[in-house]
Write a protein that holds these residues in place. Structure first.
Motif, PDB file in Angstrom:
ATOM      1  N   ALA A 278      -4.695   3.169   8.577  1.00 36.41           N
ATOM      2  CA  ALA A 278      -3.059   3.085   7.992  1.00 36.41           C
ATOM      3  C   ALA A 278      -3.249   1.221   7.649  1.00 36.41           C
ATOM      4  N   SER A 279      -3.648   0.657   6.961  1.00 34.88           N
ATOM      5  CA  SER A 279      -3.737  -0.956   7.389  1.00 34.88           C
ATOM      6  C   SER A 279      -1.516  -1.682   6.742  1.00 34.88           C
ATOM      7  N   GLY A 280      -1.039  -0.347   6.305  1.00 36.28           N
ATOM      8  CA  GLY A 280       0.053  -0.919   6.341  1.00 36.28           C
ATOM      9  C   GLY A 280       1.299   0.060   7.304  1.00 36.28           C
ATOM     10  N   HIS A 281       0.560  -0.001   8.564  1.00 30.04           N
ATOM     11  CA  HIS A 281       0.872   1.043   9.566  1.00 30.04           C
ATOM     12  C   HIS A 281       0.393   0.155  11.029  1.00 30.04           C
ATOM     13  N   LEU A 282      -0.836  -0.283  10.589  1.00 29.56           N
ATOM     14  CA  LEU A 282      -1.519  -0.783  12.088  1.00 29.56           C
ATOM     15  C   LEU A 282      -2.142  -2.252  11.170  1.00 29.56           C
ATOM     16  N   GLY A 283      -1.695  -3.839  11.416  1.00 27.56           N
ATOM     17  CA  GLY A 283      -2.676  -4.738  10.741  1.00 27.56           C
ATOM     18  C   GLY A 283      -4.046  -4.923  11.510  1.00 27.56           C
ATOM     19  N   ASP A 284      -5.022  -5.472  10.786  1.00 21.94           N
ATOM     20  CA  ASP A 284      -6.158  -5.429  11.395  1.00 21.94           C
ATOM     21  C   ASP A 284      -6.417  -6.327  12.461  1.00 21.94           C
ATOM     22  N   ALA A 285      -5.734  -6.972  12.697  1.00 23.34           N
ATOM     23  CA  ALA A 285      -5.698  -7.770  14.086  1.00 23.34           C
ATOM     24  C   ALA A 285      -5.597  -6.593  15.120  1.00 23.34           C
ATOM     25  N   ALA A 286      -4.837  -6.233  15.171  1.00 26.87           N
ATOM     26  CA  ALA A 286      -3.685  -5.026  15.980  1.00 26.87           C
ATOM     27  C   ALA A 286      -5.303  -4.097  15.901  1.00 26.87           C
ATOM     28  N   ALA A 287      -5.707  -3.732  14.978  1.00 22.09           N
ATOM     29  CA  ALA A 287      -6.402  -2.712  14.481  1.00 22.09           C
ATOM     30  C   ALA A 287      -8.444  -2.698  15.515  1.00 22.09           C
ATOM     31  N   ALA A 288      -8.443  -3.577  15.422  1.00 20.34           N
ATOM     32  CA  ALA A 288      -9.582  -4.617  15.952  1.00 20.34           C
ATOM     33  C   ALA A 288      -9.270  -4.433  17.535  1.00 20.34           C
ATOM     34  N   ARG A 289      -8.020  -5.057  18.453  1.00 24.67           N
ATOM     35  CA  ARG A 289      -7.888  -4.801  19.655  1.00 24.67           C
ATOM     36  C   ARG A 289      -7.435  -3.523  20.191  1.00 24.67           C
ATOM     37  N   VAL A 290      -7.575  -2.020  19.590  1.00 24.37           N
ATOM     38  CA  VAL A 290      -7.610  -1.054  19.009  1.00 24.37           C
ATOM     39  C   VAL A 290      -9.057  -0.873  20.311  1.00 24.37           C
ATOM     40  N   LEU A 291      -9.953  -1.130  18.728  1.00 20.19           N
ATOM     41  CA  LEU A 291     -11.056  -1.001  18.759  1.00 20.19           C
ATOM     42  C   LEU A 291     -12.131  -1.150  20.006  1.00 20.19           C
ATOM     43  N   ARG A 292     -11.790  -2.835  20.404  1.00 19.67           N
ATOM     44  CA  ARG A 292     -12.108  -3.114  21.316  1.00 19.67           C
ATOM     45  C   ARG A 292     -11.816  -3.040  22.366  1.00 19.67           C
ATOM     46  N   ASN A 293     -10.244  -2.323  22.408  1.00 20.24           N
ATOM     47  CA  ASN A 293     -10.115  -1.788  24.239  1.00 20.24           C
ATOM     48  C   ASN A 293     -10.954  -0.656  23.963  1.00 20.24           C
ATOM     49  N   ALA A 294     -11.431   0.029  23.582  1.00 20.90           N
ATOM     50  CA  ALA A 294     -11.772   1.749  24.139  1.00 20.90           C
ATOM     51  C   ALA A 294     -12.989   2.044  24.292  1.00 20.90           C
ATOM     52  N   CYS A 295     -13.560   0.707  23.214  1.00 24.35           N
ATOM     53  CA  CYS A 295     -15.307   0.865  23.720  1.00 24.35           C
ATOM     54  C   CYS A 295     -16.280  -0.256  24.094  1.00 24.35           C
ATOM     55  N   GLY A 296     -15.060  -1.532  24.338  1.00 21.91           N
ATOM     56  CA  GLY A 296     -15.568  -2.568  24.657  1.00 21.91           C
ATOM     57  C   GLY A 296     -16.191  -3.698  24.209  1.00 21.91           C
ATOM     58  N   GLN A 297     -16.288  -2.894  22.694  1.00 16.54           N
ATOM     59  CA  GLN A 297     -16.867  -4.184  21.943  1.00 16.54           C
ATOM     60  C   GLN A 297     -15.661  -4.968  20.448  1.00 16.54           C
ATOM     61  N   ALA A 298     -16.263  -5.855  20.365  1.00 20.77           N
ATOM     62  CA  ALA A 298     -15.801  -6.322  19.257  1.00 20.77           C
ATOM     63  C   ALA A 298     -16.354  -5.430  18.280  1.00 20.77           C
ATOM     64  N   PRO A 299     -14.973  -5.253  17.194  1.00 17.69           N
ATOM     65  CA  PRO A 299     -15.693  -5.454  16.030  1.00 17.69           C
ATOM     66  C   PRO A 299     -16.337  -5.864  14.448  1.00 17.69           C
ATOM     67  N   ASP A 300     -17.219  -5.283  13.644  1.00 21.25           N
ATOM     68  CA  ASP A 300     -17.610  -6.251  12.809  1.00 21.25           C
ATOM     69  C   ASP A 300     -15.811  -6.258  11.278  1.00 21.25           C
ATOM     70  N   ALA A 301     -16.104  -6.946  11.056  1.00 17.61           N
ATOM     71  CA  ALA A 301     -15.027  -7.588   9.480  1.00 17.61           C
ATOM     72  C   ALA A 301     -14.163  -5.587   9.110  1.00 17.61           C
ATOM     73  N   PRO A 302     -13.434  -5.608   8.860  1.00 15.21           N
ATOM     74  CA  PRO A 302     -12.623  -4.570   8.724  1.00 15.21           C
ATOM     75  C   PRO A 302     -13.248  -4.182   6.938  1.00 15.21           C
ATOM     76  N   ILE A 303     -14.147  -2.575   7.150  1.00 11.25           N
ATOM     77  CA  ILE A 303     -14.144  -2.487   5.853  1.00 11.25           C
ATOM     78  C   ILE A 303     -13.101  -1.355   5.226  1.00 11.25           C
ATOM     79  N   ARG A 304     -13.117  -1.920   3.648  1.00 13.30           N
ATOM     80  CA  ARG A 304     -12.303  -2.238   2.991  1.00 13.30           C
ATOM     81  C   ARG A 304     -12.398   0.073   2.356  1.00 13.30           C
TER      82      ARG A 304
END
Length: 490
Positions: A278-304
């Motif tokens: 939910a973007s109101g609770h986590l910004g896109d940049a912070a979300a990208a860090r969560v996924l990158r830290n979990a899988c080791g890969q940089a994500p694509d642009a956010p899907i809306r």
């Protein structure tokens, strides 16, 4: 062509959903002239991008005559027996929603009621321990349904390599006679009846048909030209963003792990990892860090995502399918499933040369019932989750849809699960999630007393023993796929 018969169909869209629609229409109604307008794939079309699928995809393949060789091995797909949820109920163990029955039927009531009675006295193991498919998946083993064994009637979905699957469906559609044209949609011309008369492309060409199928993704380039009416589900399904990251080729797990997060949930399915939030609770940049830290890969642009559905996916001579009709987070992997269901429904309800309101009304009634019930199933995960994060508490506190409120009232009072038309998930699936998240009924259906507790406990113990005895003799997922690949390439 017979007088008054449907002859020409234009499918707009360049992704998996569009090619599935075109292939099914041409294969199952070979008298149709089917053209696919290959527009650029929408980056926000989840049905075209999510790797995990439900068992319905295998039935769709069967209807088209696509065997496992093409549909699985040659596209690099893996088998899925369900989903493992972690962290959705703090203090409780993870649980599996597997694609098959839980327990064995005995007596006049459902198996889950016998388990609930036994659980109250400590006589039951974990609920998914009585699911052959869940036990198979937790052991990372796989076999199709095998008669005369505990593993006789489970289903399975697939974990796709989306680009390879897209290429296979395109090749199949062209093979059965679909014509392909490429272009960008510049304009949609609507006539005085409210029907689409033609689609104008960026190069000036005009493309017409008697029936139009809109598979252009959430932009709904054709159906959106007729009206913008839609039902909003955001208060029940809060994730309005999805991140995807592709890593090196990796064997997909048989039981797809889904981990709760304070702002949503994330998953991994081998090569593809994802994060719905939910973007109101986590910004896109912070979300990208969560996924990158979990899988080791940089994500694509956010899907809306705009969670919701069109109450009338079929209007005039345009039928919206996939994300053009319904948008939702990919929890439980329903995006492509709803598209395939709409395709099947359209094939069985093909109109004449001029679609009538009666045909559209029944298609819309069934489609809305199905979409709403999928919404309920997903919303049930959020409402019954036991987490203290602000997002989760807010969603759980929201007034649920009336149909979900009815289901939860029946469950919490007596452990009953009511029947609904156009239900995607079986009662065992509902019970698996509700029990897994610690949502237990206050009382049990009185019919449970028709079977003495000692007899039910003995039957449950026998089932668990049968599963445990058979499991070591079954191949691992990797071994099964390797053997299948060797057989197909002999």
């Amino acid at each position: 062509m017979r007088t008054g018969a449907l002859g020409t169909v234009l499918v707009a869209g360049g992704g998996i959903t569009a090619w599935c629609a075109a292939a099914a229409l041409r294969r199952r109604a070979p008298f149709l002239d089917v053209t696919l307008l290959a527009t650029p794939v929408s980056p926000d079309a989840l049905a075209d991008r999510i790797a995990c699928t439900l068992p319905s995809l295998l039935g769709f393949h069967g209807d088209l005559g696509i065997g496992e060789g093409d549909g699985i091995a040659r596209t690099g797909a893996g088998y899925r027996l369900g989903t493992r949820f972690s962290g959705w109920a703090e203090g409780l163990a993870d649980y599996a929603h597997a694609y098959g029955r839980y327990g064995r039927p005995f007596g006049p009531t459902s198996f889950h009621l016998h388990w609930l009675r036994a659980a109250r006295t400590g006589a039951a193991g974990p609920f998914d321990g009585y699911s052959p498919a869940a036990a198979l998946a937790r052991a990372d083993r796989f076999v199709p349904a095998t008669p005369d064994t505990p593993f006789a009637d489970h289903e399975y979905g697939l974990t796709l390599d989306p680009p390879r699957y897209h290429a296979m469906m395109r090749a199949f559609a062209l093979h059965v006679g679909v014509r392909e044209i490429a272009g960008e949609i510049a304009d949609v011309r609507v006539d005085a009846r409210g029907f689409v008369a033609a689609v104008t492309l960026a190069d000036g060409r005009a493309v017409g048909a008697q029936l139009f199928v809109d598979a252009t993704g959430p932009e709904a380039r054709l159906r959106g030209a007729l009206d913008a009416a839609r039902d909003d589900w955001s208060r029940w399904l809060p994730c309005d963003r999805v991140l995807l990251a592709d890593g090196p080729a990796a064997a997909p797990p048989v039981l797809t792990p889904v981990m709760a997060h304070p702002a949503g949930w994330r998953w991994t399915s081998g090569q593809q990892s994802g994060f719905g939030y939910a973007s109101g609770h986590l910004g896109d940049a912070a979300a990208a860090r969560v996924l990158r830290n979990a899988c080791g890969q940089a994500p694509d642009a956010p899907i809306r995502i705009r969670p919701g559905t069109r109450p009338e996916p079929w209007r005039g001579n345009v039928v919206a399918i996939g994300d053009a009709a319904t948008e939702m987070e990919p929890l439980e992997w329903c995006n492509l499933h709803l598209a395939l269901s709409a395709i099947d429904r359209l094939v069985t309800m093909l109109p004449g040369a001029v679609p009538t309101p009666v045909e559209a009304a029944d298609f819309n009634r069934q489609s809305l019932a199905e979409a709403n019930r999928v919404r309920d199933f997903l919303a049930m995960h959020w409402r019954t989750a036991q987490r203290r994060d602000p997002l989760w508490r807010a969603v759980a506190a929201a007034e649920p849809p009336a149909s979900l409120a009815h289901t939860l009232a029946q469950w919490t009072e007596r452990g009953r699960l009511p029947f609904h038309e156009e239900e995607t998930f079986a009662r065992d699936a509902w019970a698996a999630v509700l029990i897994g998240q610690g949502c237990l009924p206050r009382r049990l259906d009185p019919l449970i007393d028709a079977v003495p507790a000692a007899s039910a406990d003995a039957a449950m113990a026998a089932l668990a023993a049968d599963i445990a005895a058979a499991l070591p003799h079954l191949p691992t997922h990797a071994a099964f796929r390797a053997a299948q690949a060797r057989y197909l390439t002999r």
